[in-house]
Motif scaffolding. Structure first.
Motif, PDB file in Angstrom:
ATOM      1  N   ASP A  15       0.797  -1.239   0.000  1.00  0.00           N
ATOM      2  CA  ASP A  15       0.000   0.000   0.000  1.00  0.00           C
ATOM      3  C   ASP A  15       0.832   1.292   0.000  1.00  0.00           C
ATOM      4  N   PHE A  20      -1.895   7.314   1.870  1.00  0.00           N
ATOM      5  CA  PHE A  20      -1.181   6.972   3.105  1.00  0.00           C
ATOM      6  C   PHE A  20       0.077   7.812   3.278  1.00  0.00           C
ATOM      7  N   LEU A  26      -5.542   9.536   4.552  1.00  0.00           N
ATOM      8  CA  LEU A  26      -5.251   8.748   5.761  1.00  0.00           C
ATOM      9  C   LEU A  26      -3.727   8.699   5.899  1.00  0.00           C
ATOM     10  N   ASP A  53      -4.655  -0.760  -1.845  1.00  0.00           N
ATOM     11  CA  ASP A  53      -5.947  -0.639  -1.172  1.00  0.00           C
ATOM     12  C   ASP A  53      -6.889   0.002  -2.197  1.00  0.00           C
ATOM     13  N   HIS A  55     -10.849   0.695  -2.646  1.00  0.00           N
ATOM     14  CA  HIS A  55     -12.199   0.630  -2.090  1.00  0.00           C
ATOM     15  C   HIS A  55     -13.237   1.295  -2.985  1.00  0.00           C
ATOM     16  N   TRP A  85     -12.526   4.376   9.132  1.00  0.00           N
ATOM     17  CA  TRP A  85     -11.450   5.236   8.640  1.00  0.00           C
ATOM     18  C   TRP A  85     -12.008   6.436   7.902  1.00  0.00           C
ATOM     19  N   HIS A  88     -10.763   6.846   2.046  1.00  0.00           N
ATOM     20  CA  HIS A  88      -9.404   6.769   1.478  1.00  0.00           C
ATOM     21  C   HIS A  88      -9.346   5.727   0.372  1.00  0.00           C
ATOM     22  N   TYR A 122      -7.348  -5.723   5.188  1.00  0.00           N
ATOM     23  CA  TYR A 122      -6.024  -5.188   5.501  1.00  0.00           C
ATOM     24  C   TYR A 122      -4.949  -6.082   4.881  1.00  0.00           C
ATOM     25  N   LEU A 153       3.126   0.301   4.108  1.00  0.00           N
ATOM     26  CA  LEU A 153       2.212   1.059   4.961  1.00  0.00           C
ATOM     27  C   LEU A 153       0.908   0.285   5.171  1.00  0.00           C
ATOM     28  N   ALA A 154       0.344   0.343   6.326  1.00  0.00           N
ATOM     29  CA  ALA A 154       0.946   0.821   7.557  1.00  0.00           C
ATOM     30  C   ALA A 154       1.405  -0.389   8.383  1.00  0.00           C
ATOM     31  N   PHE A 157      -1.300  -2.194  10.507  1.00  0.00           N
ATOM     32  CA  PHE A 157      -2.546  -2.652   9.877  1.00  0.00           C
ATOM     33  C   PHE A 157      -2.219  -3.546   8.681  1.00  0.00           C
ATOM     34  N   CYS A 158      -2.046  -2.998   7.525  1.00  0.00           N
ATOM     35  CA  CYS A 158      -1.912  -3.866   6.355  1.00  0.00           C
ATOM     36  C   CYS A 158      -0.617  -4.676   6.354  1.00  0.00           C
ATOM     37  N   ILE A 183       0.478   3.621  11.901  1.00  0.00           N
ATOM     38  CA  ILE A 183      -0.611   4.519  12.298  1.00  0.00           C
ATOM     39  C   ILE A 183      -0.602   4.653  13.826  1.00  0.00           C
TER      40      ILE A 183
END
Ligand code: VGL
Ligand code: ZN
Length: 208
Positions: A15, A20, A26, A53, A55, A85, A88, A122, A153-154, A157-158, A183
């Motif tokens: 990501d 990011f 984000l 990512d 979405h 979130w 993003h 994630y 990143l991050a 999370f991911c 994050i």
């Protein structure tokens, strides 16, 4: 010291996207700092996966899609608690694009994730329901990959979800922590590092 076997190792660049990085929706603190070390790592592998990512605008992980919900709050979803979130990485927007200095041409696979409106993803291997695979494990296995090196990143999370799923799937895993930024929401970075130790995720500072 990271010794790379070009046949059995894969590098996963997680990501490295505008949203990011500085000025993004984000933005991860100091997120842009991963670009140079990630690029340097990409040059050393045959199997290079860049995740993105990706979405839809109506994605369930966006606070804006839940009346009265604040970004960074938690909502119970059918598959478990989900952090909400800021909007993003919406498909096709500049924020979803890769950082302009990211060495995308070195990627041999581009994997988009988080494209189902009702479930976040994630990890590069499973969506957040922990049941829906992305197909990456099969792709890596069919290419003969046995170990994954993860950065981007991050961290908490991911990167972390990807590393832990890779262990569960039976890959050896190494996180290059100097090529990640976090994050760190409610202690999430410390929790991630604890989970890595439990799961047998190796950590190196750099790829040197
Ligand atoms: C990520 C939060 C939401 C990440 C993606 O790339 O770590 N974090 N979507
Ligand atoms: Zn996301």
């Amino acid at each position: 010291m990271l010794r790379i076997d070009r046949d059995r190792d894969a590098f996963l660049a997680i990501d490295v996207q505008n949203d990011f990085c500085a000025g993004g929706a984000l933005a991860v603190a100091d997120g842009d700092a991963v670009v140079a070390p990630v690029n340097a790592l990409m040059a050393r592998f045959t199997h290079v996966v860049a995740t993105q990512d990706w979405h839809p605008a109506d994605h369930a992980s966006f606070a804006a899609n839940h009346a009265g919900a604040a970004p960074f709050s938690t909502l119970a979803m059918p598959y478990g608690p989900q952090t909400l979130w800021p909007t993003h990485c919406v498909q096709g927007t500049p924020g979803a694009g890769f950082h302009p200095s990211f060495a995308l041409d070195r990627a041999t696979v581009i994997l988009r994730k988080g494209f189902r409106a009702e479930v976040d993803s994630y990890s590069a291997f499973y969506e957040n329901d922990k049941a829906t695979p992305t197909g990456l494990a099969g792709l890596l296995r069919e290419r003969g990959v046995e170990r994954v090196i993860v950065a981007g990143l991050a961290t908490d999370f991911c990167v972390s979800f990807t590393a832990l799923d890779a262990r569960r799937l039976g890959f050896e895993v190494c996180v290059v922590i100097g090529a990640c930024r976090a994050i760190d929401l409610n202690g999430s970075l410390g929790a991630a590092r604890g989970a890595w130790a439990q799961a047998g995720v190796a950590v190196v500072e750099s790829g040197a």
